[in-house]
Design an enzyme around this catalytic site. Structure first.
Site, PDB file in Angstrom:
ATOM      1  N   ILE A 310       0.842  -1.203   0.000  1.00 14.76           N
ATOM      2  CA  ILE A 310       0.000   0.000   0.000  1.00 14.76           C
ATOM      3  C   ILE A 310       0.876   1.251   0.000  1.00 14.76           C
ATOM      4  CG2 ILE A 310      -1.704   1.321   1.310  1.00 14.76           C
ATOM      5  CD1 ILE A 310      -2.697  -1.398   2.440  1.00 14.76           C
ATOM      6  N   GLN A 313       2.470   1.834  -3.380  1.00 16.60           N
ATOM      7  CA  GLN A 313       1.513   2.384  -4.333  1.00 16.60           C
ATOM      8  C   GLN A 313       1.267   3.865  -4.061  1.00 16.60           C
ATOM      9  OE1 GLN A 313       0.067   1.587  -7.073  1.00 16.60           O
ATOM     10  NE2 GLN A 313      -1.421   3.258  -7.158  1.00 16.60           N
ATOM     11  N   GLU A 314       1.261   4.245  -2.794  1.00 15.31           N
ATOM     12  CA  GLU A 314       1.006   5.640  -2.434  1.00 15.31           C
ATOM     13  C   GLU A 314       2.179   6.553  -2.794  1.00 15.31           C
ATOM     14  OE1 GLU A 314      -1.542   7.165  -1.480  1.00 15.31           O
ATOM     15  OE2 GLU A 314      -2.947   5.671  -0.729  1.00 15.31           O
ATOM     16  N   SER A 315       3.387   6.152  -2.423  1.00 15.04           N
ATOM     17  CA  SER A 315       4.515   7.095  -2.514  1.00 15.04           C
ATOM     18  C   SER A 315       5.802   6.508  -3.061  1.00 15.04           C
ATOM     19  CB  SER A 315       4.810   7.639  -1.116  1.00 15.04           C
ATOM     20  OG  SER A 315       5.279   6.589  -0.272  1.00 15.04           O
ATOM     21  N   TYR A 440      -5.855   1.463  -8.415  1.00 10.64           N
ATOM     22  CA  TYR A 440      -5.168   1.560  -7.126  1.00 10.64           C
ATOM     23  C   TYR A 440      -5.150   0.203  -6.416  1.00 10.64           C
ATOM     24  CZ  TYR A 440      -4.521   3.117  -2.241  1.00 10.64           C
ATOM     25  OH  TYR A 440      -4.090   3.285  -0.951  1.00 10.64           O
TER      26      TYR A 440
END
Length: 518
Positions: A310, A313-315, A440
């Site tokens: 997660i 995927q975010e940063s 996402y």
């Protein structure tokens, strides 16, 4: 005439003794009258499979896999325990059926005309095609015409052998290949990426999963069209097991369980991206070791590897990341969300991870109880990305379009519709970038698959290196050290030198590596 006096006690005892003597030979005692009865009398369903990320595998001692999960549910359906036997290749699986050592083969096996001559197929539950693979950067063949046995090797018992034989007879008379009796398809794919083998053939799903860990494996061409995958059992006059399998799969299909299990293992998509996967795995080596303690510390309701996926995927694991919309940090939190969570510095990795987990837990708590436990995380992640209100709209739209609002497989198909006016204009909360939420969640699942597989591969390599070290430098008694049978002092000096200079340690070197260099 004098009546014969009958000694009923004597006759009773004699009959009892005779029954005891003959009882084991009576068909309904010595063996059950059908295969299902035999399984239930034994209290055990014997299933043979192979170890792959899709069929059967173990993480921290816990088994998982598409075929394992289906087999476990079938055993529960029969009211018996499941006994799994893992074999090295397909040929060994069918040996188990031939020798009476298995009731079922559950290993992603393809239905074909040759197999059904000798074995009973069950219902089909997904399909694959057979593909020729090679290593990125090496020559990519466009046809099978000129491949030789020195270039192409396949696993024993592989269904593609029949296809290759047909192609040789009808189109490519020069085609030849070799069968490696000691290796399965996964091992042969490893040989390809290690440069030990030019080409091999595997099924499309197995290749897709393998590429998540080894992106340097590439598909050259399709060998077959889509082929149905099924289980196999013994072929004889007893159809009770086949009938039970048919009833079981029908029930699983009707209540949506089969779709949920297939979504869990096959729903990660097949849009493989070589560059993205390679970049991710490089980050696993370079960046993850510093962040792993934080992921392990704050992962509570989910596996730490999923939390790591997660965050990537975010940063891309960049604590300083900032988007044009103002979200910042490892978990890319908005300013308002960060304030509500008590976060003072969004660019502090620990604060961001802690806050992101708490926000995700809040989303998890809102997911309706009717959603199956192992799917709740996907609903929560979609809500994490686009907002919980829009997730409610997605569920409502799924129900309106005759889907199951509690099934992630159904709901995710409707997510892109949230950005289309004919649909969002009729929803409570209006427009949403549902297509982004879909991507996402799918990306997170792909990263998780890559991370779990890659870490398993690293652990396997470390274990093999340790075993090789044990073979190269066996334990010796103190009395033997003075007899120069073991270069103990030399070993210590080399190990210390390697440690101090940060060069590759002997712990991860094969015996004779220096000899090969000389």
């Amino acid at each position: 005439m004098k009546k014969l006096k009958i000694n009923y006690l004597f006759i009773g005892i004699l009959a009892l003794l005779l029954a005891v003597a003959l009882w084991p030979s009576i068909p309904w005692f010595g063996k059950a009258d059908n295969r299902i009865a035999a399984i239930q009398a034994r209290g055990e369903l014997r299933v043979s499979t192979i170890n792959t990320p899709l069929t059967y595998n173990e993480i921290n001692g816990k088994p998982f896999g598409l075929d394992y999960e289906l087999a476990k549910q079938f055993a529960d359906y029969l009211g018996v325990k499941l006994k799994v036997t893992v074999r090295q290749n397909i040929s060994q699986l069918f040996d188990d059926l031939d020798n009476g050592n298995a009731d079922l083969l559950a290993a992603g096996l393809v239905y074909n005309s040759e197999r059904v001559k000798n074995y009973q197929p069950g219902p089909t539950y997904y399909s694959v095609s057979q593909q020729l693979v090679y290593k990125v950067g090496q020559y990519r063949p466009r046809t099978l015409g000129n491949l030789t046995a020195e270039q192409l090797t396949v696993a024993p018992g592989h269904v593609v052998v029949n296809d290759l034989q047909t192609l040789k007879e009808t189109k490519f008379p020069e085609l030849s290949w070799k069968v490696d009796d000691k290796k399965g398809s996964a091992e042969l794919m490893e040989d390809v990426i290690e440069g030990k083998l030019d080409y091999t053939i595997a099924d499309s799903v197995a290749i897709s999963l393998f590429q998540r860990v080894h992106p340097e494996l590439a598909v050259a061409l399709d060998i077959t069209d889509e082929q149905p995958v099924t289980w196999f059992s013994p072929l004889d006059g007893d159809n009770t097991l086949s009938a039970a399998l048919l009833d079981f799969f029908n029930e699983m299909n009707e209540d949506g369980t089969l779709a949920r299990i297939e979504e869990k293992y096959l729903g990660h998509g097949d849009d493989f991206d070589y560059v993205d996967t390679r970049t991710f795995l490089r980050a696993v080596d370079a960046v993850l070791p510093q962040l792993k303690p934080l992921f392990e510390k704050y992962a509570e309701e989910i596996d730490w590897r999923l939390l790591a996926a997660i965050a990537y995927q975010e940063s891309h694991w960049d604590a300083q990341a900032t988007s044009p919309t103002g979200v910042r940090g490892m978990m890319m939190l908005t300013k308002n969300t960060a304030q509500s969570l008590g976060i003072t510095d969004r660019t502090d990795a620990e604060q961001s991870i802690s806050g992101g987990v708490r926000y995700l837990q809040d989303m998890m708590s809102k997911v309706p109880e009717s959603v199956p436990e192992n799917e709740r995380i996907w609903f929560a992640l979609a809500a994490y990305n686009m907002g919980y209100a829009h997730m409610l709209d997605a569920r409502a739209l799924t129900a309106k379009t005759k889907g199951n609002p509690d099934s992630w497989a159904d709901v995710k198909q409707r997510l892109p519709l949230l950005s289309q006016k004919p649909y969002y204009s009729k929803l409570t909360y209006g427009y949403a970038r549902g297509h982004e939420a879909y991507a996402y969640v799918e990306n997170i699942r792909k990263y998780q698959i890559s991370l779990v597989g890659y870490l398993q591969e690293k652990e396997k390599q470390a274990t093999e290196a340790a075993m090789q070290l044990a073979q190269d430098y066996p334990a010796v008694s103190p009395t033997e050290l003075g007899k120069e049978k073991f270069p103990f002092l030399s070993f210590l000096s080399q190990s210390s030198s390697n440690y101090l200079t940060h060069s590759p340690s002997l712990l991860f070197s094969r015996k004779g590596s220096e000899e090969k260099q000389n």
